[in-house]
Motif scaffolding. Structure first.
Motif, short mmCIF file in Angstrom:
data_model
loop_
_atom_site.label_atom_id
_atom_site.label_comp_id
_atom_site.label_asym_id
_atom_site.label_seq_id
_atom_site.Cartn_x
_atom_site.Cartn_y
_atom_site.Cartn_z
N LYS A 89 -7.41 -26.28 -39.96
CA LYS A 89 -5.92 -27.89 -39.25
C LYS A 89 -4.90 -26.35 -38.57
O LYS A 89 -4.02 -26.77 -40.03
CB LYS A 89 -6.00 -28.82 -39.90
N GLU A 90 -4.88 -26.06 -37.65
CA GLU A 90 -3.66 -25.60 -37.20
C GLU A 90 -2.35 -26.01 -36.37
O GLU A 90 -3.47 -27.20 -36.31
CB GLU A 90 -3.33 -24.29 -36.47
N ASN A 91 -1.80 -26.31 -36.55
CA ASN A 91 -0.13 -26.57 -36.01
C ASN A 91 -0.74 -28.25 -36.76
O ASN A 91 -0.30 -29.54 -35.62
CB ASN A 91 -0.58 -26.52 -34.04
N THR A 92 -0.51 -28.54 -38.37
CA THR A 92 -0.66 -30.07 -38.17
C THR A 92 0.62 -30.24 -38.10
O THR A 92 1.53 -29.74 -38.92
CB THR A 92 -1.33 -29.78 -39.99
N PRO A 93 1.54 -31.54 -38.07
CA PRO A 93 2.38 -31.66 -38.53
C PRO A 93 3.14 -31.41 -39.68
O PRO A 93 2.95 -32.66 -40.34
CB PRO A 93 2.97 -33.85 -37.51
N GLY A 94 4.28 -31.56 -39.78
CA GLY A 94 4.79 -31.04 -41.11
C GLY A 94 4.51 -30.04 -41.87
O GLY A 94 5.64 -29.44 -42.89
N LEU A 95 3.68 -29.21 -41.27
CA LEU A 95 3.03 -27.95 -42.12
C LEU A 95 3.41 -26.22 -41.14
O LEU A 95 3.27 -25.78 -41.64
CB LEU A 95 2.01 -28.14 -42.37
N CYS A 96 3.80 -26.95 -40.58
CA CYS A 96 4.49 -25.73 -39.49
C CYS A 96 6.13 -26.11 -38.82
O CYS A 96 6.08 -27.30 -38.35
CB CYS A 96 3.96 -26.06 -37.78
N THR A 97 6.68 -25.04 -38.50
CA THR A 97 8.27 -25.49 -38.84
C THR A 97 8.78 -24.08 -39.13
O THR A 97 8.61 -22.93 -39.15
CB THR A 97 8.56 -26.07 -39.93
N ARG A 98 10.03 -24.50 -38.00
CA ARG A 98 11.13 -23.17 -38.14
C ARG A 98 12.19 -23.06 -39.12
O ARG A 98 12.53 -24.42 -38.37
CB ARG A 98 11.69 -22.72 -37.01
N ILE A 99 12.51 -22.53 -39.99
CA ILE A 99 13.60 -22.77 -40.65
C ILE A 99 15.01 -23.08 -40.11
O ILE A 99 15.02 -22.22 -39.88
CB ILE A 99 13.50 -22.49 -41.90
N ALA A 137 -7.74 -19.30 -36.78
CA ALA A 137 -7.93 -20.25 -36.77
C ALA A 137 -5.74 -19.68 -37.16
O ALA A 137 -4.65 -19.88 -36.97
CB ALA A 137 -7.47 -21.21 -38.18
N VAL A 138 -5.85 -17.96 -37.89
CA VAL A 138 -4.65 -17.89 -38.37
C VAL A 138 -4.20 -17.22 -36.74
O VAL A 138 -3.38 -16.55 -36.74
CB VAL A 138 -5.44 -16.15 -39.67
N ASN A 139 -5.40 -16.23 -36.47
CA ASN A 139 -5.46 -15.24 -35.15
C ASN A 139 -4.38 -16.31 -34.56
O ASN A 139 -3.76 -15.72 -33.84
CB ASN A 139 -6.61 -14.74 -34.61
N LYS A 140 -4.86 -17.80 -34.12
CA LYS A 140 -4.35 -18.14 -33.36
C LYS A 140 -2.52 -18.72 -33.54
O LYS A 140 -1.82 -18.67 -32.67
CB LYS A 140 -4.93 -20.06 -32.70
N ALA A 141 -2.59 -19.34 -34.69
CA ALA A 141 -1.18 -18.60 -35.57
C ALA A 141 -0.49 -17.59 -35.09
O ALA A 141 1.11 -17.59 -34.56
CB ALA A 141 -1.16 -19.38 -36.32
N ILE A 142 -0.31 -16.55 -35.04
CA ILE A 142 0.03 -15.83 -34.81
C ILE A 142 0.45 -15.34 -33.35
O ILE A 142 1.10 -15.09 -32.90
CB ILE A 142 -0.31 -14.23 -34.79
N LEU A 143 -0.69 -15.78 -32.47
CA LEU A 143 -0.18 -15.26 -30.86
C LEU A 143 0.45 -16.49 -29.88
O LEU A 143 0.66 -16.57 -29.14
CB LEU A 143 -1.98 -16.02 -30.34
N ASN A 144 0.32 -17.92 -30.93
CA ASN A 144 1.82 -19.08 -30.53
C ASN A 144 3.37 -18.53 -31.06
O ASN A 144 3.97 -19.70 -30.68
CB ASN A 144 0.58 -20.34 -31.19
N ASN A 145 3.42 -17.39 -31.82
CA ASN A 145 4.55 -17.18 -32.07
C ASN A 145 4.52 -15.79 -32.26
O ASN A 145 5.02 -14.39 -33.45
CB ASN A 145 4.66 -17.34 -33.73
N GLN A 146 5.04 -14.89 -31.10
CA GLN A 146 4.81 -13.83 -30.34
C GLN A 146 6.12 -13.39 -31.07
O GLN A 146 6.40 -12.27 -30.94
CB GLN A 146 4.35 -13.86 -29.10
N GLU A 147 6.93 -14.24 -30.18
CA GLU A 147 8.46 -13.28 -31.22
C GLU A 147 8.97 -13.19 -32.41
O GLU A 147 9.77 -12.52 -32.29
CB GLU A 147 9.75 -14.91 -30.47
#
Length: 540
Positions: A89-99, A137-147
């Motif tokens: 479960k990637e992009n789960t609300p509350g578990l993905c955020t920028r500090i 899911a790890v690869n997708k998470a890296i891809l979605n935050n390329q900055e």
């Protein structure tokens, strides 16, 4: 792959793990130099946590450690927590955020408290463990935050690949190749560290797939990619300490990453040399400083490997300079191992090093300075001798001219002969007989008077004058042969008014005038009997 044990003690003297305080204490000079870059270098932390039924027992160990780790993160960091079991479960609300501040940390902490016991998980989701979907899911998470400039992935599971309806099995070769291809693509041009935290497994472990991930998915380790394996134990304090250590490691890696940008940047050193025939070489050097390297140290100048040329006195020009353009730097003298004039066609290689005020910190970070060097391909003639070329040439020409002059003088001296006329007078100055023409070859002696030869006999004379050729050494080439007269026999005398018994007849004058010698010859000083007039003619 690095296999790291969980440490049980925190590093003494370091507070606020994961904060800039650690860097400022450990690397004070570099952290101050790169303060702005560190503030703008953000990391994406990805936690893939196995929450299947067999892993729930680790809730009280893993969750508090992640929460403490997140609380210590600086502003600007991205966090993605991926719970996985049968699915991920990637992009789960509350578990993905920028500090951005404490509010995001509080929301994330609250969500982490239900990571293992979320009511939204179905029985099917918690029944099995699909490691392939976790990596996807790890690869997708890296891809979605390329900055993000850095990625830190922590996979927490026992790595038993337990598929629905299949049971434990290893990953298929095609799946491994696809996961590796995707991982390479999404991590290109970034620093990525993957940590496999292996929790104690249950059962026989027939489907254990950690080795597969190491060998086939996260295998492309380099300076910008790293794969570690952590064998976790059932100890919250130990795992929490490992997260603290990870935080310090990541801050250190951040510092290394921003430093490497300058460390790997080409300083574009260029070299132009000028070389005279005696091998004395001067150089113009240009280079481009950066934030890390603001000084350059001139080192040794060398020629190509296996060259017969070396530099003399090169150490005298080694120096440190902040000038970006160094003009007319004397590099020393290029010499051949043997004396002589030779064609030179090689590279002149100038060694350059980069001294800094924080070399000890760079060494502690295991950062090797780039070996800066520059070269200039030169063609020309090199003369190697203990005297300068033009002085040597001048002396050689003078020596040749001297040798030729000596040879010419030797030939001239061997051919020089006496040619002239002799007249006799009585004691009253009256001519006695006619003028005698005389020619004596180079090796012959001329006698005048009593017993004279070649027509110079005067029977009434009581005296004899001997004329001998005096040849100087041909090495004294400027001296010509001369003819010396001397009294030879009888009790009489011979004099020219200056020197009795001996004297020179002279030479043919430079202006074509003839040398004339008048001799008085007799048997006593009060009774002059004869006079002899000798005229030297030009020797043709």
């Amino acid at each position: 792959m690095a296999v790291l044990p969980i440490l049980a003690q925190a590093q003494p003297g370091v507070s606020e793990p994961g904060s800039f305080a650690y860097l400022k204490q450990t690397f004070p000079k570099l952290s101050e130099l790169y303060d702005d870059e560190l503030s703008n270098c953000h990391t994406h932390y990805i936690f893939a946590v196995d929450v299947s039924g067999s892993m729930v027992k680790y809730n009280g160990i893993v969750t508090p450690a992640i929460e403490a780790f997140v609380r210590a993160l600086p502003v600007g960091e991205q966090v993605s927590v991926i719970p996985f079991g049968t699915d991920a479960k990637e992009n789960t609300p509350g578990l993905c955020t920028r500090i951005q501040g404490d509010s995001q940390k509080q929301v994330l902490g609250s969500s982490l408290s239900t990571l293992y016991v979320n009511d939204g998980y179905s029985k099917e989701f918690k029944r099995n463990t699909d490691v392939k979907k976790a990596v996807q899911a790890v690869n997708k998470a890296i891809l979605n935050n390329q900055e993000a400039q850095m990625n830190v992935v922590v996979i927490i599971t026992d790595f038993l690949n337990d598929l629905p309806g299949v049971g434990e099995r290893k990953l298929q070769k095609s799946d491994l190749e696809k996961l590796n291809h995707d991982f390479d693509n999404v991590t290109d041009n970034t620093y990525t560290r993957v940590v496999a935290m292996q929790l104690p497994k249950a059962g026989s472990g027939a489907g254990f797939c950690l080795d597969q991930l190491q060998e086939s998915v996260f295998c492309n380790t380099s300076n910008t990619r790293r794969f570690d394996v952590i064998h976790a134990i059932n100890d919250q304090a130990a795992i929490s300490h490992w997260f603290d250590q990870l935080s310090r490691d990541i801050m250190t890696e951040k510092l290394k990453a921003v430093i490497q940008l300058d460390n790997e940047r080409n300083l574009s050193p260029s070299l132009q040399t000028r070389m005279n025939i005696d091998g004395y070489t001067v150089a113009d050097i240009h280079w481009t400083p950066n934030k890390l390297y603001r000084k350059i140290q001139i080192g040794a100048t060398t020629t190509d490997s296996c060259s017969d040329y070396t530099f003399e006195n090169n150490e005298k020009v080694w120096k440190i300079s902040q000038d970006t353009d160094i003009k007319d730097l004397k590099l020393g003298r290029l010499v051949h191992k043997n004396y002589g004039l030779r064609r030179f066609s090689e590279n002149l290689n100038l060694g350059l090093t980069l001294p800094t005020d924080y070399d000890d910190e760079l060494k502690k970070l295991s950062i090797d300075k780039p070996l800066q060097a520059t070269s200039d391909n030169k063609f020309g003639w090199i003369f190697t001798f203990f005297l300068p070329f033009w002085l040597t040439v001048t002396l050689a020409i003078l020596l040749i001219l001297y040798i030729l002059a000596v040879i010419k003088a030797a030939v001239r001296n061997s051919r020089e002969r006496f040619i002239g006329t002799v007249d006799f007078t009585d004691n009253r100055g009256r001519d006695i007989g006619s003028t005698v023409f005389v020619k004596a070859n180079p090796g012959q002696t001329l006698l005048i008077g009593q017993g004279g030869n070649r027509g110079c006999d005067l029977p009434s004379a009581k005296w004899t004058v001997q004329v001998l050729k005096k040849s100087p050494s041909p090495f004294l080439f400027w001296k010509r042969p001369a003819f010396e007269w001397s009294a030879k026999a009888g009790g009489g005398f011979v004099c020219d008014g200056k020197n009795k018994k001996r004297g020179l007849l002279g030479r043919y004058g430079k202006r074509g005038t003839r040398s004339v010698v008048n001799l008085n010859c007799g048997t006593g000083s009060d009774n002059i009997t004869n006079g002899v007039k000798i005229v030297i003619k030009k020797n043709k």
